[in-house]
Design an enzyme around this catalytic site. Structure first.
Site, short mmCIF file in Angstrom:
data_model
loop_
_atom_site.label_atom_id
_atom_site.label_comp_id
_atom_site.label_asym_id
_atom_site.label_seq_id
_atom_site.Cartn_x
_atom_site.Cartn_y
_atom_site.Cartn_z
N GLY A 145 0.84 -1.21 0.00
CA GLY A 145 0.00 0.00 0.00
C GLY A 145 0.86 1.24 0.00
O GLY A 145 2.08 1.17 0.18
N ASN A 154 -6.28 -12.18 14.65
CA ASN A 154 -6.29 -10.91 15.39
C ASN A 154 -7.55 -10.10 15.11
O ASN A 154 -8.13 -9.50 16.02
CB ASN A 154 -5.04 -10.10 15.05
CG ASN A 154 -3.80 -10.68 15.70
OD1 ASN A 154 -3.90 -11.31 16.77
ND2 ASN A 154 -2.65 -10.51 15.07
N TYR A 173 -0.71 -18.03 -0.53
CA TYR A 173 -1.86 -17.13 -0.68
C TYR A 173 -3.17 -17.92 -0.66
O TYR A 173 -4.06 -17.64 0.14
CB TYR A 173 -1.72 -16.36 -1.99
CG TYR A 173 -2.81 -15.35 -2.26
CD1 TYR A 173 -2.89 -14.17 -1.52
CD2 TYR A 173 -3.76 -15.58 -3.25
CE1 TYR A 173 -3.89 -13.25 -1.78
CE2 TYR A 173 -4.76 -14.65 -3.52
CZ TYR A 173 -4.81 -13.48 -2.78
OH TYR A 173 -5.81 -12.57 -3.03
P1 NAD Z 1 -2.99 -4.52 -2.41
O1 NAD Z 1 -1.70 -5.25 -2.36
O2 NAD Z 1 -3.08 -3.25 -3.19
O3 NAD Z 1 -3.53 -4.21 -0.96
C1 NAD Z 1 -3.21 -4.95 0.18
C2 NAD Z 1 -2.97 -3.98 1.33
O4 NAD Z 1 -2.73 -4.72 2.55
C3 NAD Z 1 -1.73 -3.09 1.10
O5 NAD Z 1 -2.04 -1.77 1.44
C4 NAD Z 1 -0.70 -3.71 2.05
O6 NAD Z 1 0.29 -2.78 2.43
C5 NAD Z 1 -1.58 -4.17 3.19
N1 NAD Z 1 -0.97 -5.26 3.99
C6 NAD Z 1 -0.39 -6.40 3.53
N2 NAD Z 1 0.05 -7.14 4.57
C7 NAD Z 1 -0.27 -6.45 5.70
C8 NAD Z 1 -0.08 -6.70 7.08
N3 NAD Z 1 0.55 -7.80 7.53
N4 NAD Z 1 -0.52 -5.76 7.98
C9 NAD Z 1 -1.13 -4.64 7.54
N5 NAD Z 1 -1.34 -4.35 6.24
C10 NAD Z 1 -0.92 -5.25 5.33
O7 NAD Z 1 -4.05 -5.58 -2.97
P2 NAD Z 1 -5.61 -5.43 -3.29
O8 NAD Z 1 -5.82 -5.88 -4.68
O9 NAD Z 1 -6.11 -4.11 -2.87
O10 NAD Z 1 -6.20 -6.57 -2.35
C11 NAD Z 1 -6.88 -6.28 -1.14
C12 NAD Z 1 -7.53 -7.54 -0.60
O11 NAD Z 1 -8.46 -8.07 -1.55
C13 NAD Z 1 -6.54 -8.68 -0.30
O12 NAD Z 1 -6.93 -9.32 0.89
C14 NAD Z 1 -6.70 -9.60 -1.47
O13 NAD Z 1 -6.39 -10.93 -1.13
C15 NAD Z 1 -8.17 -9.43 -1.81
N6 NAD Z 1 -8.44 -9.78 -3.21
C16 NAD Z 1 -8.09 -8.93 -4.24
C17 NAD Z 1 -8.32 -9.30 -5.55
C18 NAD Z 1 -8.00 -8.41 -6.72
O14 NAD Z 1 -8.18 -8.82 -7.85
N7 NAD Z 1 -7.56 -7.19 -6.53
C19 NAD Z 1 -8.91 -10.55 -5.82
C20 NAD Z 1 -9.22 -11.39 -4.77
C21 NAD Z 1 -8.99 -10.98 -3.46
#
Ligand code: NAD
Ligand code: UDP
Length: 315
Positions: free
Chosen positions: A39, A100, A146
């Site tokens: 992020g 958590n 994942y």
């Molecule tokens: P992204 O990588 O842009 O966002 C993930 C965010 O989580 C980032 O801001 C990162 O810094 C934060 N993060 C990661 N590990 C962390 C931790 N241990 N503690 C605190 N913050 C943490 O990805 P996204 O596409 O925005 O995905 C967001 C969620 O949606 C995820 O859980 C992902 O699995 C889920 N998801 C997304 C998609 C997609 O196509 N974009 C599809 C299926 C599921």
């Protein structure tokens, strides 16, 4: 509408930041938690002066004490490049992070919604995928940190619900794209757009015959908020756009819409790369009265202009 205090984990990420925008616009108090692994503060910089918004640097593998009514639990790296960078950390984020958040929800009696994924279906043998399909996931492969992490997260959600009566919800998100994906994200839509805008080769992994179904971010945000505020419906529910494209079709479309001179090149297909993916969204349509509204070509227009701006700023 009653004003709520809402926690968004992963709030500085691609999806999380759009959710924060929507929840603030709806008049809520929003706390975004993020460790800034993938992020970026810039994704929420426009909210910083808003006294209804707080951004907290925190890693969800550590417990947190907050008073909230709802938790959108979205923290987890989502791009294969990022989640494979430190796979042990990825699975810790899904497992310890979800424990958590569930512990927090239990203590303060908050409703918690997990952003799960179509990856729980693995390389699916059923097409399109319905929620009742148990999936075809390799438990020891490079995507397992994942996929299996999210599968355990779903299990934890259901066990805290059955054992501790925590108010839980699960959405299974299919490939989603839009503005604020990181430039180094590595997922297919942002990769192709960035390559096309710079007239670099478009990297197709494998033959490009594998399929995905691409959902624009606004459709996902709408479905997420609807799901969170629907009573007596835990899910899991598929949230995605059911219009299916091959990766080659996506490449050709991006080249056409950017007017790029890029050529398509073929690169090796990553291990365990699913051959097909398309959501059955009849449950979401029936229970949430929701269907995606944004066609790929329209979502691409907005995403292309976002990356044009980002690249201009970098040059
Ligand atoms: P992204 O990588 O842009 O966002 C993930 C965010 O989580 C980032 O801001 C990162 O810094 C934060 N993060 C990661 N590990 C962390 C931790 N241990 N503690 C605190 N913050 C943490 O990805 P996204 O596409 O925005 O995905 C967001 C969620 O949606 C995820 O859980 C992902 O699995 C889920 N998801 C997304 C998609 C997609 O196509 N974009 C599809 C299926 C599921
Ligand atoms: N892909 C590709 N070129 C890229 C990035 C990805 O051909 O530059 C392919 C990838 O192998 C997969 C599909 O596009 O078949 C979607 O990949 P992404 O990482 O976006 O999401 P996921 O595989 O998790 O669905």
């Amino acid at each position: 509408m009653t004003q709520k205090r809402i926690l968004v984990t992963g709030g500085a990420g691609f999806i999380g930041s759009h959710l924060c925008d929507r929840l603030i616009a709806d008049g809520h108090d929003v706390i975004a938690l993020d460790n800034f692994f993938t992020g970026d503060k810039r994704n929420v910089i426009h909210l910083m002066d808003n006294h209804h918004f707080e951004l907290v640097r925190h890693d969800i593998t550590e417990p947190v004490m907050l008073e909230v009514d709802q938790i959108y639990h979205f923290a987890c790296p989502a791009s294969p490049v990022h989640y494979q960078y430190n796979p042990v950390k990825t699975i810790k984020t899904s497992v310890m992070g979800t424990i958590n958040m569930l512990g927090l929800a239990k203590r303060v009696r908050a409703r918690v919604m997990l952003a799960s994924t179509s990856e729980v279906y693995g390389d699916p043998k059923e097409h399109p995928q319905t929620e009742s399909y148990w999936g075809n996931v390799n438990p020891i492969g490079e995507r397992s940190c994942y996929d299996e992490g999210k599968r355990v997260a779903e299990t934890l959600m259901m066990d805290y619900h059955r054992q501790n009566k925590v108010d839980v919800k699960i959405i299974r998100i299919f490939n989603t794209y839009g503005p604020r994906m990181a430039v180094n994200d590595g997922r297919v839509v942002s990769n192709f757009i960035i390559q096309a805008l710079q007239n670099q080769d478009i990297t197709i992994y494998g033959e490009g015959s594998q399929t995905r179904s691409f959902q624009y971010i606004d459709d996902l945000v709408e479905a997420s908020v609807k799901m969170m505020n629907t009573e007596n419906f835990i899910g899991p529910v598929n949230i995605g756009n059911p219009v299916e494209f091959t990766i080659l079709e996506l490449a050709e479309r991006v080249i056409a819409q950017t007017g790029s001179a890029s050529k398509i090149v073929k690169k090796p297909l990553p291990k365990d790369d699913p051959t097909q993916r398309k959501p059955d969204i009849s449950m979401a349509s029936r229970r949430l009265d929701w269907e995606p509204q944004v066609r790929l070509e329209d979502g691409l227009v907005k995403t292309i202009s976002y990356f044009e701006e980002v690249l201009k700023r970098r040059n």
